[in-house]
Scaffold this motif. Structure first.
Motif, short mmCIF file in Angstrom:
data_model
loop_
_atom_site.label_atom_id
_atom_site.label_comp_id
_atom_site.label_asym_id
_atom_site.label_seq_id
_atom_site.Cartn_x
_atom_site.Cartn_y
_atom_site.Cartn_z
N LYS A 82 0.83 -1.20 0.00
CA LYS A 82 0.00 0.00 0.00
C LYS A 82 0.87 1.25 0.00
O LYS A 82 1.90 1.30 0.67
CB LYS A 82 -0.93 0.00 1.21
CG LYS A 82 -1.90 1.17 1.24
CD LYS A 82 -2.83 1.08 2.44
CE LYS A 82 -3.80 2.26 2.48
NZ LYS A 82 -4.72 2.18 3.65
N ILE A 83 0.45 2.26 -0.74
CA ILE A 83 1.16 3.54 -0.79
C ILE A 83 0.50 4.50 0.20
O ILE A 83 -0.73 4.67 0.20
CB ILE A 83 1.12 4.14 -2.21
CG1 ILE A 83 1.82 3.19 -3.20
CG2 ILE A 83 1.77 5.51 -2.25
CD1 ILE A 83 1.71 3.63 -4.64
N ARG A 93 7.34 9.76 0.60
CA ARG A 93 8.49 9.20 -0.10
C ARG A 93 9.79 9.46 0.67
O ARG A 93 10.03 10.56 1.16
CB ARG A 93 8.59 9.76 -1.52
CG ARG A 93 8.78 11.25 -1.62
CD ARG A 93 8.68 11.72 -3.08
NE ARG A 93 9.56 10.98 -3.95
CZ ARG A 93 10.81 11.34 -4.21
NH1 ARG A 93 11.32 12.44 -3.63
NH2 ARG A 93 11.55 10.64 -5.02
N ASN A 94 10.60 8.39 0.77
CA ASN A 94 11.94 8.47 1.38
C ASN A 94 11.92 9.10 2.77
O ASN A 94 12.79 9.90 3.13
CB ASN A 94 12.89 9.27 0.47
CG ASN A 94 13.11 8.59 -0.87
OD1 ASN A 94 13.03 7.37 -0.98
ND2 ASN A 94 13.39 9.39 -1.89
N GLN A 110 5.82 3.48 0.33
CA GLN A 110 5.49 2.19 0.96
C GLN A 110 6.33 1.99 2.21
O GLN A 110 7.50 2.38 2.25
CB GLN A 110 5.70 1.04 -0.03
CG GLN A 110 4.78 1.09 -1.23
CD GLN A 110 5.13 0.05 -2.28
OE1 GLN A 110 6.30 -0.19 -2.54
NE2 GLN A 110 4.11 -0.56 -2.87
N ASP A 111 5.74 1.36 3.21
CA ASP A 111 6.43 1.15 4.48
C ASP A 111 7.50 0.08 4.31
O ASP A 111 7.22 -1.06 3.93
CB ASP A 111 5.43 0.72 5.55
CG ASP A 111 6.09 0.52 6.90
OD1 ASP A 111 6.47 1.52 7.53
OD2 ASP A 111 6.25 -0.65 7.31
N LEU A 112 8.76 0.44 4.62
CA LEU A 112 9.87 -0.47 4.38
C LEU A 112 9.91 -1.60 5.40
O LEU A 112 10.35 -2.71 5.09
CB LEU A 112 11.19 0.31 4.41
CG LEU A 112 12.40 -0.36 3.75
CD1 LEU A 112 12.11 -0.67 2.31
CD2 LEU A 112 13.64 0.52 3.87
N TRP A 113 9.47 -1.34 6.63
CA TRP A 113 9.42 -2.40 7.65
C TRP A 113 8.53 -3.55 7.19
O TRP A 113 8.92 -4.71 7.21
CB TRP A 113 8.92 -1.80 8.96
CG TRP A 113 8.51 -2.80 10.00
CD1 TRP A 113 7.26 -3.33 10.19
CD2 TRP A 113 9.33 -3.41 11.00
NE1 TRP A 113 7.25 -4.21 11.24
CE2 TRP A 113 8.51 -4.28 11.76
CE3 TRP A 113 10.68 -3.28 11.33
CZ2 TRP A 113 9.00 -5.02 12.83
CZ3 TRP A 113 11.17 -4.03 12.40
CH2 TRP A 113 10.34 -4.90 13.14
#
Length: 323
Positions: A82-83, A93-94, A110-113
């Motif tokens: 999900k964005i 973003r970032n 998007q959630d990196l975890w």
């Protein structure tokens, strides 16, 4: 000279009753004499538990594996595909790692975890399936190849044909025929992954198949399958265990390589290969390098843990190390 004179001249004979005592037979003592409490798997477990470093790493590895599969069911977890947007309707973003997004976000918000644990889950499922397939097919094919002399020429031909085809070509053909995806990657790895195990098992079976105890078993009419499983394969437990443990990080590494050359999983399926590929694209930006560091750390921890645990268990499974 009468008998009484003869006995008197032999003092040892006069004391025979005190010198010799008739031993009594005891069933319990006989059982104790022939009993041994040695257990192969018990001794293997004992030797492994003596390696404190390996036990500690195994606990950490098990914790990582368990957390990887239960992570989606924990509270306050984000969707890996999900964005997310901020209050102004812009992409997150970032975003640097913070108390909300523990590993930050990627360039599209998007959630990196969540993506890292979802990618770890995908890569581990591929690796575990491929490693199991390689071990089972490698043992079966290698045992037949090494023990059944009539099958040697056929098995040798099959091995040479598959080995001489570059693995990259097989991956390209599978991607073209089946389209890139999870199933395609698993099939590609399974086509060639079992060959080293089969070759090793074949060589070891050929070394020990004509030893005296195996010849005696064949003369007594022992079935071929039982002879291989009971007389030969136990000698290979330690090395096969190590090969299984090493196959898991090797498969993850191969997945990374395929993703790097564009033959990996589609971007819609998070994997460690995709995550490292995404991180590589932004690694020249000092503020976004965390997107490469986090998946690389996860891959490194998993690969090193499987190697150390597999090596320790291989040593523990070697009967020569048992007391």
């Amino acid at each position: 000279m009468d008998d009484s004179t003869v006995l008197s001249l032999n003092p040892v004979a006069d004391d025979q009753d005190s010198l010799f005592v008739l031993a009594e037979f005891s069933d319990q003592q006989a059982e104790k004499t022939g009993y041994s409490n040695y257990s192969y798997w018990g001794s293997t477990l004992t030797m492994f538990l003596r390696n404190k470093l390996a036990v500690t790493i195994l606990i950490i590895l098990c914790a990582i594996l368990v957390f990887t599969f239960i992570q989606p069911f924990l509270p306050n977890q984000f969707d890996p595909v999900k964005i997310y947007f901020n209050e102004n309707g812009r992409f997150l973003r970032n975003v640097q790692p913070n108390s909300v997004h523990w590993f930050g976000t990627n360039p599209i918000g998007q959630d990196l975890w969540a993506r890292i644990w979802s990618g770890t889950r995908t890569s581990l499922l591929i690796a575990l399936f491929v490693a199991t397939w390689d071990l089972v097919i490698g043992i079966i094919f290698g045992s037949v190849w090494g023990y059944v002399r009539e099958a040697d020429a056929v098995c040798e031909a099959i091995y040479n044909v598959i080995t001489n085809i570059p693995a990259t070509i097989i991956h390209v053909l599978m991607a073209y025929i089946l389209r890139p995806g999870l199933r395609t990657m698993v099939i590609s790895f399974c086509i060639t992954g079992w060959l080293p195990t089969a070759r090793y098992v074949r060589n070891q079976i050929m070394i020990i198949r004509d030893r005296e105890y195996n010849l005696a078993s064949r003369c007594l009419g022992t079935p071929t399958g039982r002879l291989i499983s009971r007389n030969m394969l136990p000698y290979l437990v330690s090395v096969l265990t190590l090969r299984f443990a090493m196959s898991i990080p090797a498969t993850i590494t191969s997945e990374l390589t395929l993703t790097y050359i564009g033959l990996g999983l589609p971007v819609s399926i998070p994997s460690l290969g995709n995550l490292i590929g995404e991180g590589r694209a932004v690694m020249m930006d000092p503020a976004a390098r965390y997107q490469l560091f986090f998946p690389c750390i996860v891959v490194s921890v998993i690969a090193i843990s499987f190697y150390l645990v597999g090596n320790a268990f291989s040593d523990a499974a070697d009967p020569r190390n048992h007391v």
